[in-house]
Design a protein around this motif. Structure first.
Motif, PDB file in Angstrom:
ATOM      1  N   UNK A 198       0.817  -1.216   0.000  1.00 45.01           N
ATOM      2  CA  UNK A 198       0.000   0.000   0.000  1.00 45.01           C
ATOM      3  C   UNK A 198       0.846   1.259   0.000  1.00 45.01           C
ATOM      4  N   UNK A 199       2.015   1.212  -0.615  1.00 48.93           N
ATOM      5  CA  UNK A 199       2.814   2.421  -0.757  1.00 48.93           C
ATOM      6  C   UNK A 199       3.248   2.543  -2.222  1.00 48.93           C
ATOM      7  N   UNK A 200       3.616   3.766  -2.586  1.00 52.92           N
ATOM      8  CA  UNK A 200       4.106   4.002  -3.942  1.00 52.92           C
ATOM      9  C   UNK A 200       5.602   4.305  -3.890  1.00 52.92           C
ATOM     10  N   UNK A 201       6.263   4.077  -4.995  1.00 52.26           N
ATOM     11  CA  UNK A 201       7.682   4.377  -5.114  1.00 52.26           C
ATOM     12  C   UNK A 201       7.991   4.569  -6.588  1.00 52.26           C
ATOM     13  N   UNK A 202       9.222   4.947  -6.880  1.00 52.13           N
ATOM     14  CA  UNK A 202       9.584   5.081  -8.282  1.00 52.13           C
ATOM     15  C   UNK A 202       9.543   3.719  -8.974  1.00 52.13           C
ATOM     16  N   UNK A 203       9.725   2.650  -8.197  1.00 51.71           N
ATOM     17  CA  UNK A 203       9.659   1.301  -8.778  1.00 51.71           C
ATOM     18  C   UNK A 203       8.233   0.939  -9.180  1.00 51.71           C
ATOM     19  N   UNK A 204       7.249   1.305  -8.363  1.00 50.55           N
ATOM     20  CA  UNK A 204       5.860   0.978  -8.689  1.00 50.55           C
ATOM     21  C   UNK A 204       5.304   1.885  -9.770  1.00 50.55           C
ATOM     22  N   UNK A 205       5.812   3.128  -9.841  1.00 50.76           N
ATOM     23  CA  UNK A 205       5.284   4.062 -10.836  1.00 50.76           C
ATOM     24  C   UNK A 205       5.845   3.797 -12.223  1.00 50.76           C
ATOM     25  N   UNK A 206       7.134   3.470 -12.273  1.00 48.08           N
ATOM     26  CA  UNK A 206       7.773   3.274 -13.583  1.00 48.08           C
ATOM     27  C   UNK A 206       8.170   1.812 -13.814  1.00 48.08           C
ATOM     28  N   UNK A 207       7.659   0.937 -12.960  1.00 50.71           N
ATOM     29  CA  UNK A 207       7.870  -0.510 -13.108  1.00 50.71           C
ATOM     30  C   UNK A 207       9.364  -0.859 -13.230  1.00 50.71           C
ATOM     31  N   UNK A 208      10.115  -0.369 -12.238  1.00 46.18           N
ATOM     32  CA  UNK A 208      11.563  -0.615 -12.217  1.00 46.18           C
ATOM     33  C   UNK A 208      11.846  -1.938 -11.498  1.00 46.18           C
ATOM     34  N   UNK A 209      11.437  -3.007 -12.147  1.00 40.31           N
ATOM     35  CA  UNK A 209      11.657  -4.349 -11.614  1.00 40.31           C
ATOM     36  C   UNK A 209      12.270  -5.206 -12.720  1.00 40.31           C
ATOM     37  N   UNK A 210      12.718  -6.379 -12.332  1.00 45.49           N
ATOM     38  CA  UNK A 210      13.323  -7.309 -13.293  1.00 45.49           C
ATOM     39  C   UNK A 210      14.500  -6.631 -14.001  1.00 45.49           C
ATOM     40  N   UNK A 211      14.430  -6.509 -15.311  1.00 42.74           N
ATOM     41  CA  UNK A 211      15.556  -5.970 -16.082  1.00 42.74           C
ATOM     42  C   UNK A 211      15.703  -4.457 -15.925  1.00 42.74           C
ATOM     43  N   UNK A 212      14.743  -3.790 -15.294  1.00 47.80           N
ATOM     44  CA  UNK A 212      14.810  -2.346 -15.079  1.00 47.80           C
ATOM     45  C   UNK A 212      15.213  -1.991 -13.644  1.00 47.80           C
ATOM     46  N   UNK A 213      15.417  -2.985 -12.779  1.00 48.32           N
ATOM     47  CA  UNK A 213      15.669  -2.729 -11.354  1.00 48.32           C
ATOM     48  C   UNK A 213      16.989  -2.011 -11.121  1.00 48.32           C
ATOM     49  N   UNK A 214      17.949  -2.146 -12.028  1.00 46.90           N
ATOM     50  CA  UNK A 214      19.260  -1.529 -11.835  1.00 46.90           C
ATOM     51  C   UNK A 214      19.169  -0.002 -11.748  1.00 46.90           C
ATOM     52  N   UNK A 215      18.113   0.576 -12.311  1.00 42.35           N
ATOM     53  CA  UNK A 215      17.984   2.034 -12.314  1.00 42.35           C
ATOM     54  C   UNK A 215      17.782   2.594 -10.903  1.00 42.35           C
ATOM     55  N   UNK A 216      17.147   1.828 -10.039  1.00 34.37           N
ATOM     56  CA  UNK A 216      16.980   2.257  -8.646  1.00 34.37           C
ATOM     57  C   UNK A 216      18.336   2.330  -7.970  1.00 34.37           C
ATOM     58  N   UNK A 217      19.147   1.276  -8.147  1.00 33.48           N
ATOM     59  CA  UNK A 217      20.484   1.271  -7.553  1.00 33.48           C
ATOM     60  C   UNK A 217      21.366   2.354  -8.163  1.00 33.48           C
ATOM     61  N   UNK A 218      21.179   2.602  -9.461  1.00 38.32           N
ATOM     62  CA  UNK A 218      21.966   3.637 -10.128  1.00 38.32           C
ATOM     63  C   UNK A 218      21.665   5.013  -9.549  1.00 38.32           C
ATOM     64  N   UNK A 219      20.394   5.269  -9.225  1.00 37.71           N
ATOM     65  CA  UNK A 219      20.021   6.560  -8.646  1.00 37.71           C
ATOM     66  C   UNK A 219      20.732   6.785  -7.318  1.00 37.71           C
ATOM     67  N   UNK A 220      20.804   5.749  -6.488  1.00 41.13           N
ATOM     68  CA  UNK A 220      21.501   5.860  -5.215  1.00 41.13           C
ATOM     69  C   UNK A 220      23.004   5.998  -5.419  1.00 41.13           C
TER      70      UNK A 220
END
Length: 436
Positions: free
Chosen positions: A70-92
């Motif tokens: 029940x929370x939102x994040x950049x992962x839920x909004x832009x579907x940064x999972x699977x092959x796109x998950x690296x973008x979250x780590x890249x931002x950090x």
């Protein structure tokens, strides 16, 4: 009068200094929220893909994925999972890359422009960082929309920036630059803030001002002299490991089972006892700086390694979470000691250069840390194995450094060379005097 004598007249730690310290302490809470922002803003809740085959494109993934929390994040909004998950780590990682750039440019700049102007682009202390992590977890628990959470976490920066204009410049820096009159004005300001009557402060002229090439020559000395070169290589690795394990474990809070916000808060609050713990051990003759740093790093390493042998449902007191928290506690304590230990290992003439190089290496650990937890896609045990081997290796390398407890701090590079070097040097000087 001398500068230290003037500080004694003004008040070493009066109301003025306490107010400035309180400001910097509160600032560190804000800095902690910035460092931890991606842990909640980029958190990935449990999700389910409707069809059995994993969609190849992000657009197809968006049509078939269902997030469960029940929370939102950049992962839920832009579907940064699977092959796109690296973008979250890249931002950090980019955040810590920015710290690295700041370390390279603003460190030397602070010696030329002063501490106050450069401070407005960064932060100065690491006090209350752990409490700041817990406060950020508290905010995240009540603010589940990621944009609003980012706004609330970032907005205090405007407040701190405006208050920064009220900070006085460092009197020591002004004095070292030959700006004696300005240093006297700052000392008068501090005296008035401490409730003292207007004092007559007249500083002696500074013996010598800071040269622009001091930092460059200091770094060159770290490479040129074998004893400093060896120490610097070891310390660079230790700082790198402390940063890698510290931030890596912190970012792993979002990867562990259980309540996400409780995990983040625990990973912050577990550091609170680290400071008194390390202060106790480093002052004991039977432990000192070297043995304490070694013990904490090795303990942190083995705590991370042992997490891979415990099942998730074994209860809190025998769970990987508890071991990871113990690892975070001890690596945090080691991190605190390393600042003190490094300062004592370098002679006065190259201390700033040594600390600057080590601090820069520390940022590389922060840049890589966000990517280590994502290595669980290879095998769930890989991230903690990386942290464990890094901690243990850095701990054993610390044993190669000398102990500094109750020993005089070297003033010059020659003080590190040992009695044989000094004897040969004195003999050479005597021969030159005889020849002349």
């Amino acid at each position: 009068m001398e500068l230290d004598e003037a500080f004694g007249s003004v008040g070493q730690f009066g109301r003025s200094q306490k107010r400035l310290t309180a400001f910097l302490v509160l600032l560190q809470v804000y800095v902690a929220c910035q460092s931890m922002l991606i842990v909640l803003v980029g958190a990935v809740p449990e999700y389910h893909i409707d069809q059995g085959e994993i969609p190849a494109s992000t657009e197809e993934l968006a049509r078939h994925v269902r997030f469960a929390d029940n929370f939102t994040s950049i992962a839920t909004e832009w579907y940064l999972i699977r092959h796109e998950a690296y973008k979250v780590n890249l931002a950090s990682s980019l955040y810590f890359a920015g710290l690295l750039i700041g370390n390279i440019f603003f460190g030397p700049l602070s010696d030329r422009l002063g501490r106050k102007p450069v401070y407005m682009s960064g932060s100065l202390t690491n006090l209350t960082f752990a409490v700041g992590i817990a406060i950020y977890a508290f905010l995240g628990y009540y603010i589940r929309e990621w944009r609003f959470l980012a706004f609330v976490s970032n907005s205090p920066g405007v407040f701190f920036f405006l208050l920064s204009f009220m900070l006085p410049e460092s009197p020591r820096w002004l004095y070292s630059q030959g700006n004696t009159a300005e240093a006297e004005d700052v000392l008068q300001y501090l005296a008035c803030g401490n409730g003292k009557e207007r004092l007559t402060i007249k500083l002696k002229p500074c013996a010598g001002t800071m040269k622009k090439n001091d930092s460059a020559s200091g770094v060159l000395n770290l490479v040129k002299h074998p004893v400093l070169r060896w120490r610097t290589i070891i310390l660079m690795y230790i700082w790198y490991v402390c940063s890698l394990v510290y931030y890596g474990l912190t970012f792993s809070a979002g990867e562990l089972g259980g309540n996400l916000y409780l995990n983040v808060a625990l990973y912050g609050l577990i550091e609170v006892p680290a400071f008194p713990l390390c202060m106790f051990f480093i002052e004991k003759s039977w432990s000192g700086r070297r043995k304490t740093t070694t013990s904490f790093l090795i303990f942190a390493g083995f705590a991370c390694i042992f997490t891979i042998f415990l099942p998730e449902n074994s209860g809190f007191f025998f769970s990987p979470t508890l071991l990871a928290l113990c690892g975070k506690l001890t690596v945090s304590a080691a991190f605190n000691i390393v600042y003190i230990y490094t300062s004592e290992l370098y002679p006065t003439v190259v201390r700033n250069a040594g600390l600057g190089v080590c601090s820069m290496t520390c940022r590389f650990g922060g840049v890589l840390a966000p990517f280590v937890p994502s290595m669980k896609t290879l095998n769930p045990s890989v991230p903690f194995m990386v942290f464990g081997i890094s901690g243990v290796s850095a701990g054993f390398l610390t044993l190669l450094l000398p102990e500094t407890l109750n020993k005089p701090i070297a003033e010059s590079i020659e003080d590190l060379q040992g009695p044989v070097y000094q004897m040969l040097k004195n003999k050479k000087v005597n021969q030159l005097e005889e020849n002349t």
